[in-house]
Design a protein around this motif. Structure first.
Motif, PDB file in Angstrom:
ATOM      1  N   ILE A 223       4.765   2.147   1.354  1.00  0.00           N
ATOM      2  CA  ILE A 223       5.733   2.593   0.346  1.00  0.00           C
ATOM      3  C   ILE A 223       6.349   3.938   0.744  1.00  0.00           C
ATOM      4  CG2 ILE A 223       5.925   3.385  -2.049  1.00  0.00           C
ATOM      5  CD1 ILE A 223       3.762   1.273  -2.723  1.00  0.00           C
TER       6      ILE A 223
ATOM      7  N   GLU B 253      -5.789   0.443  -4.527  1.00  0.00           N
ATOM      8  CA  GLU B 253      -4.822   0.162  -3.472  1.00  0.00           C
ATOM      9  C   GLU B 253      -5.160  -1.124  -2.723  1.00  0.00           C
ATOM     10  OE1 GLU B 253      -4.336   3.524  -1.018  1.00  0.00           O
ATOM     11  OE2 GLU B 253      -2.469   2.835  -0.126  1.00  0.00           O
TER      12      GLU B 253
ATOM     13  N   ASN C  46       0.862  -1.190   0.000  1.00  0.00           N
ATOM     14  CA  ASN C  46       0.000   0.000   0.000  1.00  0.00           C
ATOM     15  C   ASN C  46       0.893   1.232   0.000  1.00  0.00           C
ATOM     16  OD1 ASN C  46       0.151   1.070   3.039  1.00  0.00           O
ATOM     17  ND2 ASN C  46       0.183  -1.175   3.039  1.00  0.00           N
ATOM     18  N   MET C  47       0.277   2.340  -0.256  1.00  0.00           N
ATOM     19  CA  MET C  47       1.042   3.570  -0.412  1.00  0.00           C
ATOM     20  C   MET C  47       1.660   4.025   0.903  1.00  0.00           C
ATOM     21  SD  MET C  47       1.152   4.211  -3.482  1.00  0.00           S
ATOM     22  CE  MET C  47       1.975   5.800  -3.298  1.00  0.00           C
ATOM     23  N   GLY C  48       0.964   3.776   2.002  1.00  0.00           N
ATOM     24  CA  GLY C  48       1.519   4.179   3.297  1.00  0.00           C
ATOM     25  C   GLY C  48       2.847   3.477   3.547  1.00  0.00           C
TER      26      GLY C  48
ATOM     27  N   TYR D 123      -3.906  -3.794  -5.474  1.00  0.00           N
ATOM     28  CA  TYR D 123      -2.557  -3.687  -6.032  1.00  0.00           C
ATOM     29  C   TYR D 123      -1.594  -2.969  -5.098  1.00  0.00           C
ATOM     30  CZ  TYR D 123      -5.370  -4.800 -10.107  1.00  0.00           C
ATOM     31  OH  TYR D 123      -6.233  -5.391 -10.964  1.00  0.00           O
ATOM     32  N   GLY D 124      -2.123  -2.353  -4.051  1.00  0.00           N
ATOM     33  CA  GLY D 124      -1.255  -1.680  -3.084  1.00  0.00           C
ATOM     34  C   GLY D 124      -0.794  -0.314  -3.550  1.00  0.00           C
ATOM     35  N   ILE D 125      -1.165   0.093  -4.713  1.00  0.00           N
ATOM     36  CA  ILE D 125      -0.776   1.403  -5.232  1.00  0.00           C
ATOM     37  C   ILE D 125      -2.025   2.102  -5.752  1.00  0.00           C
ATOM     38  CG2 ILE D 125       1.597   0.766  -5.799  1.00  0.00           C
ATOM     39  CD1 ILE D 125       0.730   0.246  -8.627  1.00  0.00           C
ATOM     40  N   ALA D 126      -1.914   3.386  -5.836  1.00  0.00           N
ATOM     41  CA  ALA D 126      -3.086   4.184  -6.178  1.00  0.00           C
ATOM     42  C   ALA D 126      -3.368   4.191  -7.679  1.00  0.00           C
ATOM     43  CB  ALA D 126      -2.885   5.623  -5.683  1.00  0.00           C
TER      44      ALA D 126
END
Lengths: 239, 619
Positions: A183, B152, A179-181, B155-158
């Motif tokens: 990352i 997210e 997830n972005m957090g 896929y864990g990304i925006a």
């Protein structure tokens, strides 16, 4: 007499299954079913993707914090609710982060709960994390200092005491995985990005009633009792 | 063609069975997953917390109510439409939804995603690749939509690439290919098995059809035979060869023999018979049932019903072919009328013989009668003359007497010397004629002996009488030679029937001699009749010098109505009756020794003591 060429026989034996027209009530039931499922999915998605409240995190290391920073190392503090099941996912992600940090960070997991409260399963899980120290924030003073209102909130400060990251490291409530957090947090650890990063926090609300309304009251509260990485209380001299 | 059609039916049925069974498997799997999800949610995330306040976690609600909802439709379809295409596709969708629920309940753990692959393996039990496509489509659609609206979370990304869902779906497809190959192999094996089973089915069907046809033919044949057997006057039966207990008797027993209804329920065949005929019948069955059945083996018995006695003739048809079976088959016919006809025929034949002989007998009687009459007339005339002389002498005696000369004149007038010589002759001839007539009448009386029961008789005398009666038949063509054994004891015979036999043979002998000497004026043949005693048997030999019997008809001469004589001269009954009388009535034998042109000798043997003695000896 049996045929010797099975494939030909099989081709001849091939016959399409009888098709039956679907009756209207089946179509209707299927439609209702799909709608019901859609509502359920929507409710689940709204629940899991709803971020928790976030307070104001100081840009500089709060002077009143009972956590002792270590020279030359970044300091990471995660505030968690002892019974929050969503926090398990945050701890999972923290484990990933700690694996990547390789000793560059001084990490704490503080459980906002009374000192006398028994340790939960989450405590034991946190205590298993490599390079992480677990402690109790009995009156929520540290949570207040770092502006943490939701379980799983992480703050990361550089060795100079500057805030590098504030927020959660899961994509949704109780949802592990990239997830972005995470990352962003790893990026700050690696110093690959110069600006402070924030990320939504997904988890249960911390015990606000234990959080004092003023700094004075905060000072009057007992300091958190740091414990070792193995979960054993450390003597005061070790702070 | 029939095999392929049947194989297709079998394959369809088998697949339908597989679909239904897999449906039932998923029914239990869905229930299990529902329970597991509830337990899992209660263990992992029972509550959502807000400080010290807790509320039931949405995961629990999703597990309980969401699980219930997603299970409802597939379970309903499984129960209501098992094996239907819509059912297994809904099952596929549902199973993928269960994967999503478990992923959420476990916080998106990577390990939980293996539920997808396990589910696909379960779905492959349907052996329907289209179901795998449906399941894969659900996975792809899920990732596609989440990629748009909540990237997210998956896929864990925006901002993932748009094709990221294809990457996930490709791994599912990879397993699909493996499972599809497995399905294809299983289907191939099912098709081979269906063809094999269809071949067996078709063969079995053909065999069953043949069996049905044969059974119908057998039934038709059986009905035909039954109709024939049970609608004739003959009564077929099956009895135990040791006890004569009835195993089966045709229902026409009562009607054919005119018996009371109770006779139809008789358990033992012997009970039907006259008391005196039971033991002979049992002996007959025991004797003949042990050997090969002969259609000619038969026995005559009597049945006493109400106030009448009927005769039946029972033939032993066959033994029961079953192993260890003690049954024998036979048939009985009512020969009461036949017996009567035989008696009538014998009587008629006797009358025929007498009729044929009557002219000759009349001639035999007429000759002495004529010369007796002549002699009586001569005596009458002679006595008239004598009486006139005597009357003249009486008159003369009243007037003074008659002198010697006058007396000589009167005697000369009466030709007394002639009368004295001829009258005794006339009387003697007349007495002889009377004796001849008496002999013929006596012979006739003896020949026509009315007795029908067997009684001891002087066989020589009986034969001599018959020779006399038949003398007019043979005396013109042959010389008769007799050689009677004086030591022959009385023989138990039925005299009337026995005389008839001798007569028939003598007449045939005379006819054969006449035929042999036809065209030979003055030629005479010879007939020799002899008797002798051989052990307990009396033997009568009647030899003629006739034409003999050709080889080709020897076996038929005793057949009824068989004759070589011209119409009007023979009825074909003579030797048939002779055979019946000697063989059946006297339990004797009759044989011929003959050669064409050499004459014929009939050899008759009769037990001296009669039938019972013979039976004793034979036993």
């Amino acid at each position: 007499m049996l045929p010797t060429t099975t494939s030909q026989s099989c081709d001849r034996a091939r016959i399409p299954a009888p098709r039956r027209a679907h009756r209207p009530y089946i179509v209707f039931a299927a439609a209702v079913w799909i709608v019901g499922i859609a509502f359920g999915v929507r409710a689940l998605q709204r629940f899991e993707s709803a971020p928790g409240a976030v307070g104001l995190t100081p840009a500089e290391w709060p002077a009143g914090s009972q956590i002792v920073r270590e020279p030359g190392r970044m300091t990471l503090v995660m505030l968690v609710h002892p019974q929050c099941s969503c926090t398990v996912a945050s701890l999972t992600e923290l484990a990933e982060v700690m694996e990547r940090a390789r000793g560059r960070v001084n990490a704490w997991v503080l459980f906002v709960q009374p000192r006398s409260a028994p340790h939960s399963a989450t405590w034991d899980e946190a205590a298993q994390l490599s390079g992480v120290r677990v402690g109790v924030d009995p009156v929520g003073a540290e949570a207040t200092r770092f502006g943490a209102l939701t379980s799983g909130h992480i703050v990361l400060y550089d060795p100079a005491g500057r805030l590098l990251f504030s927020g959660g490291i899961t994509a949704a409530r109780g949802h592990a995985g990239e997830n972005m957090g995470r990352i962003q947090l790893l990026a700050m650890l690696d110093a690959t990005t110069p600006t402070m990063q924030r990320h939504a926090v997904f988890g249960c609300a911390l015990d606000r009633e234990t959080v004092p309304r003023s700094a004075s009251s905060l000072e009057s509260r007992a300091a958190p009792r740091p414990v070792s990485a193995q979960g054993r209380p450390q003597p005061a001299g070790a702070r | 063609m029939a095999i392929n059609k049947r194989a297709a039916e079998i394959l369809r049925d088998e697949l339908q069975d597989v679909y239904a069974k897999t449906d039932r498997m998923f029914l239990w799997l869905f229930i299990f997953q529902w329970v597991a999800a509830i337990v899992l949610s209660l263990v992992i995330s029972p509550y959502a917390w807000a400080g010290r306040n807790r509320t039931l976690h949405l995961h629990v609600e999703i597990a309980v109510f969401g699980g219930l909802i997603i299970n409802l439709l597939p379970i309903a379809l499984i129960l209501l439409r098992p094996g239907a295409s819509i059912t297994r596709h809904v099952v596929a969708v549902t199973q993928m939804l269960w994967t999503a629920i478990f992923v959420h309940l476990t916080g998106g753990r990577i390990e939980t995603h293996f539920h997808i692959f396990g589910s696909l393996a379960f779905l492959s039990f349907y052996r329907d690749p289209r179901v795998l496509i449906t399941a894969t489509g659900v996975v792809a659609l899920d990732h596609l939509l989440l990629g748009f609206y909540w990237p997210e979370s998956v896929y864990g990304i925006a901002n993932p690439e748009w094709w990221r869902f294809l990457e996930h779906a490709a791994w599912v497809l990879f397993e699909d290919i493996v499972l599809w190959l497995g399905c294809r192999r299983a289907l191939l094996e099912m098709r081979v098995a269906s063809v094999r089973e269809a071949t067996l089915d078709v063969s079995m069907h053909q065999v069953e059809q043949q069996v049905a046809e044969r059974t119908a033919e057998l039934k038709t044949a059986a009905d035909r035979y039954r109709n024939v057997l049970e609608n004739t006057s003959a009564v077929p039966w099956q009895i135990n060869r040791d006890t004569c207990e009835i195993v089966y008797v045709a229902p026409q027993l009562v009607t054919a023999f005119g018996l009371p209804e109770s006779a139809g329920r008789t358990a033992n065949f012997l009970d039907l018979l006259h008391a005196d005929d039971r033991e002979p019948f049992l002996q007959f069955i025991v004797q003949h049932a042990a050997g090969a059945a002969r259609s000619s083996a038969h026995i005559d018995s009597r049945i006493v019903a109400d106030d009448r006695t009927l005769s039946i003739r029972s033939f032993l048809a066959a033994r029961d072919g079953a192993v260890n079976s003690t049954g024998v088959y036979g048939i009985s016919i009512d020969i009461t009328q036949q017996k009567k006809l035989e008696r009538d025929l014998a009587q008629a034949q006797k009358l025929e013989s007498i009729g044929q002989l009557s002219a000759g007998i009349a001639h035999e009687i007429n000759t002495p009668t004529q010369f007796i009459g002549d002699n009586v007339r001569f005596l009458n005339e002679s006595m008239t003359e004598v009486f006139s002389v005597l009357q003249g002498l009486e008159t003369r005696a009243g007037t003074g007497g008659v002198g010697g000369d006058e007396l000589a004149k009167w005697l000369a007038l009466a030709d007394v010397a002639y009368l004295r010589e001829e009258i005794p002759k006339a009387l003697s001839q007349s007495l002889e004629g009377v004796a001849r007539i008496s002999k013929i009448v006596g012979a006739m009386k003896e020949f026509s002996h009315p007795a029908i029961e067997s009684t001891p008789h002087d066989l020589n005398r009986a034969i001599a009488s018959t020779i006399t009666v038949a003398s007019n038949e043979w005396k013109y063509v042959a010389d008769m030679h007799t050689d009677f054994d004086a030591a022959l004891p009385p023989v138990t015979v039925m005299p009337g029937a026995f005389n008839q036999v001798i007569l028939n043979i003598l007449v045939n002998a005379a006819h054969a001699i006449a035929e042999a000497n036809a065209g030979k004026p003055g030629a005479r043949g010879a007939i020799s009749v002899s008797t002798c005693k051989i052990d307990d048997w009396a033997e009568v030999r009647i030899q003629d010098s006739g034409t003999g019997i050709p080889e080709k008809i020897r076996d038929r001469i005793f057949d009824p109505f068989f004759t070589t004589k011209p119409v009007g001269k023979g009825t074909g009954q003579g030797l048939a009756i002779a055979h019946d009388v000697i063989v059946n009535k006297h339990k004797g034998t009759i044989a011929i020794e003959t050669a064409p042109g050499q004459g014929t000798t009939f050899v008759i043997r009769i037990p001296i003591a009669g039938d019972e003695a013979t039976a004793t000896i034979a036993a």
